[in-house]
Design a protein around this motif. Structure first.
Motif, mmCIF file in Angstrom:
data_model
loop_
_atom_site.group_PDB
_atom_site.id
_atom_site.type_symbol
_atom_site.label_atom_id
_atom_site.label_comp_id
_atom_site.label_asym_id
_atom_site.label_seq_id
_atom_site.Cartn_x
_atom_site.Cartn_y
_atom_site.Cartn_z
ATOM 1 N N ALA A 37 0.607 5.483 18.435
ATOM 2 C CA ALA A 37 -0.840 5.256 18.454
ATOM 3 C C ALA A 37 -1.155 3.899 19.073
ATOM 4 C CB ALA A 37 -1.393 5.325 17.033
ATOM 5 N N THR A 38 -2.381 3.766 19.496
ATOM 6 C CA THR A 38 -2.907 2.476 19.955
ATOM 7 C C THR A 38 -3.731 1.872 18.826
ATOM 8 O OG1 THR A 38 -3.000 3.226 22.259
ATOM 9 C CG2 THR A 38 -4.360 1.327 21.654
ATOM 10 N N ALA A 39 -3.476 0.625 18.536
ATOM 11 C CA ALA A 39 -4.211 -0.034 17.455
ATOM 12 C C ALA A 39 -5.692 -0.113 17.789
ATOM 13 C CB ALA A 39 -3.653 -1.425 17.208
ATOM 14 N N ARG A 40 -6.520 0.393 16.873
ATOM 15 C CA ARG A 40 -7.976 0.328 17.019
ATOM 16 C C ARG A 40 -8.554 -0.138 15.675
ATOM 17 N NH1 ARG A 40 -10.396 5.747 18.382
ATOM 18 N NH2 ARG A 40 -12.247 4.478 18.852
ATOM 19 N N PRO A 41 -8.678 -1.437 15.496
ATOM 20 C CA PRO A 41 -9.184 -1.943 14.215
ATOM 21 C C PRO A 41 -10.530 -1.305 13.853
ATOM 22 C CG PRO A 41 -8.396 -3.726 15.586
ATOM 23 C CD PRO A 41 -8.419 -2.505 16.455
ATOM 24 N N VAL A 42 -10.731 -1.080 12.566
ATOM 25 C CA VAL A 42 -12.008 -0.514 12.126
ATOM 26 C C VAL A 42 -12.915 -1.650 11.679
ATOM 27 C CG1 VAL A 42 -11.130 1.748 11.528
ATOM 28 C CG2 VAL A 42 -11.004 -0.060 9.848
ATOM 29 N N THR A 440 -6.706 -1.388 8.126
ATOM 30 C CA THR A 440 -7.935 -1.674 8.866
ATOM 31 C C THR A 440 -7.634 -2.404 10.172
ATOM 32 O OG1 THR A 440 -8.281 -3.757 7.666
ATOM 33 C CG2 THR A 440 -9.287 -1.759 6.757
ATOM 34 N N ASN A 442 -5.330 -1.507 12.340
ATOM 35 C CA ASN A 442 -5.024 -0.579 13.449
ATOM 36 C C ASN A 442 -5.755 0.753 13.360
ATOM 37 O OD1 ASN A 442 -3.575 1.007 11.612
ATOM 38 N ND2 ASN A 442 -1.586 0.217 12.241
ATOM 39 N N GLY A 443 -6.511 0.985 12.271
ATOM 40 C CA GLY A 443 -7.313 2.203 12.165
ATOM 41 C C GLY A 443 -6.541 3.445 11.793
ATOM 42 N N ASP A 466 -5.633 9.318 12.299
ATOM 43 C CA ASP A 466 -6.706 8.476 12.826
ATOM 44 C C ASP A 466 -7.878 8.464 11.842
ATOM 45 O OD1 ASP A 466 -9.176 7.733 14.312
ATOM 46 O OD2 ASP A 466 -7.851 7.715 16.049
ATOM 47 N N ARG A 468 -10.906 7.461 12.235
ATOM 48 C CA ARG A 468 -12.180 7.846 12.820
ATOM 49 C C ARG A 468 -12.328 9.351 12.975
ATOM 50 N NH1 ARG A 468 -10.752 2.953 15.081
ATOM 51 N NH2 ARG A 468 -12.432 1.395 15.347
ATOM 52 N N THR A 469 -11.242 10.037 13.360
ATOM 53 C CA THR A 469 -11.346 11.453 13.741
ATOM 54 C C THR A 469 -10.627 12.408 12.799
ATOM 55 O OG1 THR A 469 -9.351 11.415 15.127
ATOM 56 C CG2 THR A 469 -11.432 10.732 16.151
#
Length: 514
Positions: A37-42, A440, A442-443, A466, A468-469
């Motif tokens: 995965a790509t880190a996507r902070p929330v 939080t 990396n989401g 994920d 978000r999804t």
């Protein structure tokens, strides 16, 4: 308060027990699925830092005082993840709650058939640096003498719910109905040791005629202490299985308690500046302490407790530790109920100025008809909640021979205006009994998953989802066989990015490859 100091330590690091053995079939199941995965902070604000707890992410089973289940540390992204494990005992050895001192060393309590062990572990090698033996629980003696091992699997007392305070000291309640405050330190020769700094005896307030090897058939009442947490003033709160709620004043040793008659408390509890949130098998409570430390109810809300205990629940009631959350000044508390057909996520407004009729924000049914329950805390972040389905899991014998649970994970969000809640996504992840977590940074949500297998292989995976999804990112095999069943232990994210899982024979670590 007893000021006596007790120490238990060996001349050096306790010998390593070695890796947890894999059961047959581990070469016949996928080792890794998905992709890094790509880190996507929330975005969002972390729960307020409790003044008497270690920093958020290091303080206890649910990561912080609010019970959010969230970590500021980035968990593994799935880049060639490596798995290591440490076997603690031949039978049992599960390391449930894991915390971290200021230098990143693991502090955990591991349950064996000879008693609970408080351990200091090296976070990379998992080698034991120091060990303190806690008294054996009465449920273990009952299990052995009466051949009823369900007693162990549904016993939440004895120190499994402990917390790390603002000075890196463990605070727990042992099976003698004593609250202990235990420090760890390094000696001149480099060896580590645990030292009991305070010992508060609750037996003047808590019935303690418990089963032991010298008291196999007690005639009185035994009321185990299930959990401890500090309030914003520094008092140590404690709860018992039979509904006692009490406090200890650390400065004076003064004890106070009340009883919720006919109610049972099997979960931990959460604390905010506005009060202490406790759920029994009948109702959700908000407490504050009077000037002398006596617990006082601020408000109480009953919920649908159903007509019986479901498979996957410890008792007939909510299986969740309350989550304290909210964004933009809103203050909410969330639990689940035990409704017969479909369990509901319940969100309430906190505060003493809320009318009872206005307290419930939403009641959202989750999972399938006749197959929904959870005995683990929700994850909360911002206005979002994540809940997993534990229906069908009872103990380590439940899922042998390739069996699994119906599973399911759902995210529910409170509307920005507080007018209700909406289901955001649903996932088919089968996480039988773990306390899931969110990084939080990396989401990613982390679950401990077991899927059905036609060959009868019992394969366990750390699965990242994920936030978000709800889409799966990746899964990494940790091991095969009942020794790798986590049996209600949480996933824990460490400061160095490692994910730790307590399993039946010890502890497993998953970290990205170099």
């Amino acid at each position: 308060m007893a000021a006596t100091l007790f120490v238990l330590a060996g001349p050096g690091p306790v010998a390593e027990a070695g890796e947890i053995p894999l059961a047959p079939g581990h070469r016949l199941v996928p080792r890794y699925e998905g992709a890094p995965a790509t880190a996507r902070p929330v975005p969002g604000d972390a729960p307020p830092q409790h003044p008497y707890l270690a920093p958020n992410g290091r303080s206890g089973m649910h990561a912080d005082a609010a019970g959010s289940g969230t970590y500021p540390f980035p968990g593994p992204l799935g880049r060639d993840p490596r798995v290591t494990s440490e076997k603690i005992a031949a039978l049992g050895g599960e390391c449930a709650t894991a915390t971290f001192d200021a230098e990143g060393r693991l502090i955990t309590v591991c349950g064996t058939f000879s008693g609970f062990l408080l351990k200091l572990l090296d976070p990379r090698t998992l080698a034991t640096l120091a060990e303190y033996k806690l008294p054996q629980r009465s449920s273990t003696v009952e299990a052995v003498t009466r051949l009823d091992f369900e007693k162990i699997f549904k016993d939440t007392s004895g120190g499994a719910y402990f917390y790390l305070d603002d000075r890196d000291r463990v605070v727990l309640a042992d099976s003698r109905q004593h609250v202990l405050r235990i420090a760890h330190r390094q000696k001149a020769d480099g060896a580590w040791e645990f030292a009991v700094e305070d010992d508060w005896d609750l037996t003047s307030l808590v019935p303690h005629d418990c089963v032991s090897w010298t008291n196999l058939f007690p005639g009185g009442v035994c009321d185990p202490v299930t959990s401890v947490m500090p309030d914003w003033q520094g008092r140590v709160w404690w709860v018992t299985r039979l509904g006692r709620v009490g406090t200890v004043d650390p400065a004076t040793g003064a004890l106070r308690a009340i009883r919720l008659d006919g109610e049972e408390i099997q979960n931990s509890f959460s604390v905010a500046e506005d009060g202490v949130s406790i759920v029994s098998d009948h109702a959700l409570y908000s407490f504050r302490a009077d000037a002398d430390g006596t617990p006082r109810i601020q408000w109480r809300q009953t919920y649908d407790r159903g007509t019986g205990t479901k498979p996957g629940s410890v008792n007939q009631g909510s299986g969740t530790t309350p989550d304290l959350f909210g964004r933009g000044g809103a203050k909410y508390v969330a639990i689940t109920d035990n409704a017969d057909d479909r369990m509901n996520v319940l969100v309430y407004r906190r505060g003493t100025d809320v009318a009872d009729a206005d307290r419930l924000v939403c009641k959202v049914p989750v999972f399938g008809s006749g197959a929904s329950t959870t005995d683990n805390s929700l994850i909360s972040w911002g206005d979002s909640l994540v809940v997993e389905n534990n229906y069908g899991y009872e103990n380590i014998t439940s899922l042998t021979l390739g069996r699994s649970v119906v599973g399911g994970v759902t995210r529910v969000d409170v509307r920005p205006d507080g007018s209700g809640c909406d289901t955001v996504w649903q996932s088919d992840v089968r996480s039988p009994s773990t306390v899931p977590k969110l990084s939080t940074a990396n989401g990613l949500l982390y679950f401990y998953e077991k899927r059905p297998d036609r060959l009868g292989i019992d394969a366990w995976y750390l699965t990242a989802v994920d936030f978000r999804t709800g889409a799966r990112a990746w899964s990494r095999l940790t091991g095969t066989g009942p020794a790798y069943d986590n049996n209600w232990a949480p996933v824990t994210i460490g400061p160095d990015g490692t994910a730790y899982i307590g399993v039946f024979n010890g502890i497993v670590a998953v970290r990205d490859g170099d």
